[in-house]
Design a protein around this motif. Structure first.
Motif, PDB file in Angstrom:
ATOM      1  N   UNK A  72       0.835  -1.221   0.000  1.00  0.00           N
ATOM      2  CA  UNK A  72       0.000   0.000   0.000  1.00  0.00           C
ATOM      3  C   UNK A  72       0.862   1.260   0.000  1.00  0.00           C
ATOM      4  N   UNK A  73       1.973   1.204   0.736  1.00  0.00           N
ATOM      5  CA  UNK A  73       2.858   2.373   0.797  1.00  0.00           C
ATOM      6  C   UNK A  73       3.441   2.661  -0.596  1.00  0.00           C
ATOM      7  N   UNK A  74       3.887   1.602  -1.271  1.00  0.00           N
ATOM      8  CA  UNK A  74       4.457   1.770  -2.616  1.00  0.00           C
ATOM      9  C   UNK A  74       3.387   2.270  -3.594  1.00  0.00           C
ATOM     10  N   UNK A  75       2.208   1.669  -3.506  1.00  0.00           N
ATOM     11  CA  UNK A  75       1.111   2.059  -4.412  1.00  0.00           C
ATOM     12  C   UNK A  75       0.749   3.534  -4.207  1.00  0.00           C
ATOM     13  N   UNK A  80       0.624   9.105  -6.021  1.00  0.00           N
ATOM     14  CA  UNK A  80       0.812  10.510  -5.668  1.00  0.00           C
ATOM     15  C   UNK A  80       1.870  11.199  -6.530  1.00  0.00           C
ATOM     16  N   UNK A  81       2.995  10.544  -6.698  1.00  0.00           N
ATOM     17  CA  UNK A  81       4.144  11.220  -7.327  1.00  0.00           C
ATOM     18  C   UNK A  81       4.142  11.072  -8.843  1.00  0.00           C
ATOM     19  N   UNK A  82       3.578   9.961  -9.354  1.00  0.00           N
ATOM     20  CA  UNK A  82       3.699   9.713 -10.792  1.00  0.00           C
ATOM     21  C   UNK A  82       2.376   9.401 -11.496  1.00  0.00           C
ATOM     22  N   UNK A  83       1.271   9.442 -10.745  1.00  0.00           N
ATOM     23  CA  UNK A  83      -0.042   9.206 -11.345  1.00  0.00           C
ATOM     24  C   UNK A  83      -0.213   7.792 -11.874  1.00  0.00           C
ATOM     25  N   UNK A  84       0.570   6.852 -11.359  1.00  0.00           N
ATOM     26  CA  UNK A  84       0.483   5.477 -11.855  1.00  0.00           C
ATOM     27  C   UNK A  84      -0.358   4.628 -10.901  1.00  0.00           C
ATOM     28  N   UNK A 284       8.034   5.876   1.908  1.00  0.00           N
ATOM     29  CA  UNK A 284       6.956   6.054   0.933  1.00  0.00           C
ATOM     30  C   UNK A 284       5.748   6.793   1.518  1.00  0.00           C
ATOM     31  N   UNK A 285       5.565   6.698   2.828  1.00  0.00           N
ATOM     32  CA  UNK A 285       4.383   7.343   3.416  1.00  0.00           C
ATOM     33  C   UNK A 285       4.699   8.689   4.080  1.00  0.00           C
TER      34      UNK A 285
END
Ligand SMILES: Cc1ncc(COP(=O)(O)O)c(C=O)c1O
Length: 391
Positions: A72-75, A80-84, A284-285
């Motif tokens: 979840x942290x990676x997602x 947030x940062x890359x819209x992926x 990441x969070x």
């Protein structure tokens, strides 16, 4: 805490911490300035240190279970940062990106197959192919000698695929050319891979080091890429905790994913490093403000570096830096090989990465890692200039 210039200007003594960049006496004396290994001489984000400290206070370090919070942290970070948009089932945790490069070569090709790579490129691209009995099919970038800028050569890539390359591996953004690939360029590459029915591996470890007005585009945000690309990324590069080792592989194609997981399982690659996972989760969070401060600092440094190179190493030509904290210098006007330059640099007490680490096209080039306090970088560039002028 403020992540301003003063934070990143602070000199931290990393010597005698078993730090490859500072403590490798084969490369540099203790009073040398290291501008080589790609990690940063900055303190990492405080939430990372806090997460590790808190966990270290518990005296048991047994086996770790998968925690959905890691995915979840990676997602959340990539959204947030890359819209992926990534789904949990598409992520496989890895100890490092190089493990991912090797696993992809092994899982997606056969011994004796040729693998197309865009060169010059980060040395382990070659190693991951050769050490697994596959053949490197180098597709050279086109260099504009006037500006030092590099472009993809789609004609040469098509030729490599026509001649039977079974996998395309790309570094995006590109190390060492510092290029940020545009959506149109990535789309064209994906279309070529689709035409020839080959999978792709995209090493996106430098995705977070991008300078305005540039905007990073993941291969997985391109429809043709989603179905055939394996993306590799790493919290440890972005957040400067490479010694902890935490990376991830993201694959949206279930057939490729199955092959990759089978390969990782066969090699016994498991990812359960307690500290690394916790560090990545914290980064990441809770690491965005540190990362924003870092990019602002590096952006300023990148501009100063151009001035310092012009002043102290006047015959060098620096490629434009669109991304990464790595500068690619054409030193051919000095008429020295990489080996000769390395010898002179050692004497002058500065260490850079020789261009041949990135393949034969790198002869006469050097790479500077500029992710360090500016005073240190300026002194290193001065030493480089003095080294090259010495007879
Ligand atoms: C393009 C690229 N890929 C991979 C790596 C290594 O990553 P890891 O330490 O996760 O294997 C680096 C490190 O500099 C790199 O520049």
């Amino acid at each position: 805490m403020r992540f301003d210039e003063a934070f990143f200007d602070r000199i931290i003594d990393r010597r005698n911490t078993d730090c490859e960049k500072w403590d490798d006496r084969g490369v540099m004396d203790p009073d040398g300035i290291p501008l080589w290994v790609a990690d940063m001489d900055f303190a990492c984000a405080p939430p990372i240190v806090e997460a590790i400290r808190k966990r270290a206070e518990h005296p048991c370090f047994g086996y770790t279970i998968d925690n959905p919070a890691d995915d979840e942290a990676l997602i959340g970070f990539w959204r947030r940062r890359h819209g992926l948009e990534i789904q949990p089932g598409e992520i496989t945790m890895l100890p490092c990106v190089v493990t991912g490069l090797k696993a992809c070569v092994r899982a997606l090709t056969q011994p004796g197959d040729s693998v197309a790579i865009v060169t010059p490129v980060y040395g382990p691209f070659y190693g991951s192919i050769k050490s697994n009995g596959r053949i490197v099919r180098a597709v050279s970038l086109k260099r504009d000698e006037e500006t030092g800028r590099y472009d993809l050569d789609f004609g040469a890539m098509q030729k490599a695929l026509q001649e039977g390359a079974k996998l395309v591996m790309l570094c995006s953004p590109h190390n060492p050319a510092s290029r940020l690939w545009k959506k149109e360029e990535l789309t064209r590459l994906c279309e070529l891979a689709e035409e020839y029915g080959v999978p792709m591996v995209c090493d996106e470890i430098h995705a977070d080091f991008v300078y305005a007005p540039g905007k990073f585009v993941s291969i997985l945000s391109i429809p043709e890429g989603r179905n055939r690309a394996v993306m590799l990324c790493s919290a440890s590069k972005t957040f400067n905790v490479a010694g902890l080792q935490q990376a991830a592989m993201v694959c949206m194609n279930p057939d490729l994913l199955e092959k990759l997981r089978k390969e990782l399982n066969a090699a016994g690659v498991m990812c359960g490093n307690t500290f690394a996972l916790l560090a990545a989760r914290a980064a990441y969070t809770q690491g965005d403000d540190w990362l924003d401060g870092l990019i602002a600092y590096l952006d300023g440094t990148r501009k100063l570096l151009a001035d310092w190179v012009a002043a102290y190493v006047p015959k060098a030509k620096m490629s434009p830096i669109e991304a990464t904290y790595l500068a690619w210098l054409d030193m051919r006007a000095y008429g020295l090989t990489c080996e000769e330059m390395a010898r002179k640099c050692r004497k002058a007490k500065v260490a850079l990465t020789g261009g041949t680490f990135f393949g034969e096209e790198g002869e006469g080039f050097m790479r500077v890692n500029f992710a360090c306090p500016r005073s240190q970088l300026k002194e290193g560039i001065k030493r480089l200039g003095a080294a090259l002028e010495e007879q």
